[in-house]
Design a protein around this motif. Structure first.
Motif, PDB file in Angstrom:
ATOM      1  N   ALA A  84      62.731  22.017   1.904  1.00 22.93           N
ATOM      2  CA  ALA A  84      62.534  20.769   1.151  1.00 22.93           C
ATOM      3  C   ALA A  84      62.208  19.632   2.126  1.00 22.93           C
ATOM      4  CB  ALA A  84      63.774  20.447   0.332  1.00 22.93           C
ATOM      5  N   SER A  85      61.084  19.758   2.784  1.00 17.61           N
ATOM      6  CA  SER A  85      60.675  18.745   3.766  1.00 17.61           C
ATOM      7  C   SER A  85      60.620  17.356   3.141  1.00 17.61           C
ATOM      8  CB  SER A  85      59.297  19.087   4.333  1.00 17.61           C
ATOM      9  OG  SER A  85      59.364  20.270   5.076  1.00 17.61           O
ATOM     10  N   GLY A  86      61.048  16.373   3.909  1.00 17.24           N
ATOM     11  CA  GLY A  86      60.983  14.987   3.471  1.00 17.24           C
ATOM     12  C   GLY A  86      62.106  14.559   2.549  1.00 17.24           C
ATOM     13  N   LYS A  87      63.072  15.444   2.287  1.00 17.92           N
ATOM     14  CA  LYS A  87      64.174  15.093   1.379  1.00 17.92           C
ATOM     15  C   LYS A  87      65.491  14.883   2.104  1.00 17.92           C
ATOM     16  CE  LYS A  87      62.215  16.876  -2.815  1.00 17.92           C
ATOM     17  NZ  LYS A  87      62.545  17.395  -4.129  1.00 17.92           N
ATOM     18  N   GLY A  88      65.499  14.938   3.424  1.00 17.58           N
ATOM     19  CA  GLY A  88      66.684  14.606   4.204  1.00 17.58           C
ATOM     20  C   GLY A  88      67.639  15.747   4.502  1.00 17.58           C
ATOM     21  N   PHE A  89      67.345  16.947   4.019  1.00 14.71           N
ATOM     22  CA  PHE A  89      68.256  18.063   4.268  1.00 14.71           C
ATOM     23  C   PHE A  89      68.261  18.481   5.735  1.00 14.71           C
ATOM     24  CE2 PHE A  89      67.606  18.359  -0.298  1.00 14.71           C
ATOM     25  CZ  PHE A  89      68.918  18.469  -0.728  1.00 14.71           C
ATOM     26  N   ASP A  90      67.162  18.277   6.436  1.00 16.61           N
ATOM     27  CA  ASP A  90      67.138  18.563   7.870  1.00 16.61           C
ATOM     28  C   ASP A  90      68.114  17.651   8.601  1.00 16.61           C
ATOM     29  OD1 ASP A  90      65.522  16.363   7.193  1.00 16.61           O
ATOM     30  OD2 ASP A  90      64.082  16.747   8.792  1.00 16.61           O
ATOM     31  N   LYS A  91      68.137  16.380   8.231  1.00 15.59           N
ATOM     32  CA  LYS A  91      69.072  15.433   8.857  1.00 15.59           C
ATOM     33  C   LYS A  91      70.511  15.768   8.491  1.00 15.59           C
ATOM     34  CE  LYS A  91      65.684  11.744   8.946  1.00 15.59           C
ATOM     35  NZ  LYS A  91      65.248  10.505   8.338  1.00 15.59           N
ATOM     36  N   ALA A  92      70.744  16.180   7.246  1.00 14.46           N
ATOM     37  CA  ALA A  92      72.097  16.569   6.828  1.00 14.46           C
ATOM     38  C   ALA A  92      72.575  17.780   7.629  1.00 14.46           C
ATOM     39  CB  ALA A  92      72.130  16.860   5.328  1.00 14.46           C
ATOM     40  N   ALA A  93      71.707  18.771   7.814  1.00 19.51           N
ATOM     41  CA  ALA A  93      72.072  19.966   8.580  1.00 19.51           C
ATOM     42  C   ALA A  93      72.383  19.611  10.037  1.00 19.51           C
ATOM     43  CB  ALA A  93      70.951  21.000   8.512  1.00 19.51           C
ATOM     44  N   MET A  94      71.576  18.744  10.626  1.00 22.12           N
ATOM     45  CA  MET A  94      71.822  18.320  12.016  1.00 22.12           C
ATOM     46  C   MET A  94      73.160  17.598  12.122  1.00 22.12           C
ATOM     47  SD  MET A  94      69.173  19.218  13.955  1.00 22.12           S
ATOM     48  CE  MET A  94      68.765  18.061  15.234  1.00 22.12           C
TER      49      MET A  94
ATOM     50  N   ASP B 292      69.508  17.986  -5.489  1.00 21.71           N
ATOM     51  CA  ASP B 292      68.440  18.885  -5.057  1.00 21.71           C
ATOM     52  C   ASP B 292      69.014  20.068  -4.277  1.00 21.71           C
ATOM     53  OD1 ASP B 292      66.520  17.208  -6.140  1.00 21.71           O
ATOM     54  OD2 ASP B 292      66.144  16.178  -4.250  1.00 21.71           O
ATOM     55  N   ALA B 293      68.290  21.164  -4.282  1.00 25.49           N
ATOM     56  CA  ALA B 293      68.665  22.346  -3.504  1.00 25.49           C
ATOM     57  C   ALA B 293      67.712  22.494  -2.329  1.00 25.49           C
ATOM     58  CB  ALA B 293      68.614  23.587  -4.391  1.00 25.49           C
ATOM     59  N   ALA B 294      68.196  23.105  -1.248  1.00 23.99           N
ATOM     60  CA  ALA B 294      67.346  23.329  -0.078  1.00 23.99           C
ATOM     61  C   ALA B 294      67.982  24.359   0.839  1.00 23.99           C
ATOM     62  CB  ALA B 294      67.140  22.027   0.686  1.00 23.99           C
ATOM     63  N   GLN B 295      67.144  24.917   1.705  1.00 22.84           N
ATOM     64  CA  GLN B 295      67.611  25.790   2.766  1.00 22.84           C
ATOM     65  C   GLN B 295      67.019  25.285   4.067  1.00 22.84           C
ATOM     66  OE1 GLN B 295      66.841  29.919   1.923  1.00 22.84           O
ATOM     67  NE2 GLN B 295      67.732  29.771  -0.112  1.00 22.84           N
ATOM     68  N   VAL B 296      67.871  25.213   5.086  1.00 19.84           N
ATOM     69  CA  VAL B 296      67.446  24.729   6.401  1.00 19.84           C
ATOM     70  C   VAL B 296      67.948  25.710   7.454  1.00 19.84           C
ATOM     71  CG1 VAL B 296      67.664  22.852   8.086  1.00 19.84           C
ATOM     72  CG2 VAL B 296      67.544  22.315   5.657  1.00 19.84           C
ATOM     73  N   MET B 297      67.096  26.025   8.417  1.00 21.13           N
ATOM     74  CA  MET B 297      67.490  26.868   9.541  1.00 21.13           C
ATOM     75  C   MET B 297      67.398  26.034  10.812  1.00 21.13           C
ATOM     76  SD  MET B 297      68.360  29.966  10.648  1.00 21.13           S
ATOM     77  CE  MET B 297      67.811  31.136   9.424  1.00 21.13           C
ATOM     78  N   LEU B 298      68.507  25.984  11.544  1.00 29.40           N
ATOM     79  CA  LEU B 298      68.535  25.309  12.834  1.00 29.40           C
ATOM     80  C   LEU B 298      68.596  26.351  13.938  1.00 29.40           C
ATOM     81  CD1 LEU B 298      71.217  22.481  12.324  1.00 29.40           C
ATOM     82  CD2 LEU B 298      68.737  22.351  11.979  1.00 29.40           C
ATOM     83  N   GLU B 299      68.059  26.001  15.090  1.00 26.62           N
ATOM     84  CA  GLU B 299      68.229  26.793  16.303  1.00 26.62           C
ATOM     85  C   GLU B 299      68.896  25.874  17.314  1.00 26.62           C
ATOM     86  OE1 GLU B 299      65.323  29.841  17.827  1.00 26.62           O
ATOM     87  OE2 GLU B 299      65.100  28.260  19.348  1.00 26.62           O
TER      88      GLU B 299
END
Length: 103
Positions: free
Chosen positions: A68-78, A43-50
């Motif tokens: 891509a909410s709910g697909k784990g990319f936020d956790k991967a970015a963190m 899957d592809a996604a874009q995540v912005m962290l502050e």
């Protein structure tokens, strides 16, 4: 003061390297582990962290955008942010991640 950090292109290119990297424990290895542990590499996604930058590291990161909410990319970015080298940057920074997918 806020410092935007444009590393999306470097992150995207590094993911291709990361998936082929050896188990040497480098930054590319950390990225590959985080992505494989938390998200689907097809899957592809874009995540912005502050985050807060200080002492060459990021802390207190929060997700401000996730395509891509709910697909784990936020956790991967963190997870990746824990090892992302920041140099001498200090203060609040926005860190964009682009996960190209297709792996």
């Amino acid at each position: 003061m806020k410092y935007p950090i444009a590393i999306a292109a470097g992150i995207a290119g590094s993911f291709f390297v990361a998936q082929a990297a050896s188990a040497g424990g480098g930054f590319e290895d950390q990225m590959a582990r985080c992505l494989q542990q938390h998200a689907n590499t097809r899957d592809a996604a874009q995540v912005m962290l502050e985050c807060n930058a200080d002492g060459g590291k990021l802390s207190d990161c929060k997700v401000v955008d996730n395509s891509a909410s709910g697909k784990g990319f936020d956790k991967a970015a963190m997870c990746i942010a824990e090892k992302l080298p920041m140099g001498a940057k200090t203060g609040t920074v926005k860190v964009p991640f682009r996960f190209p997918g297709g792996a």
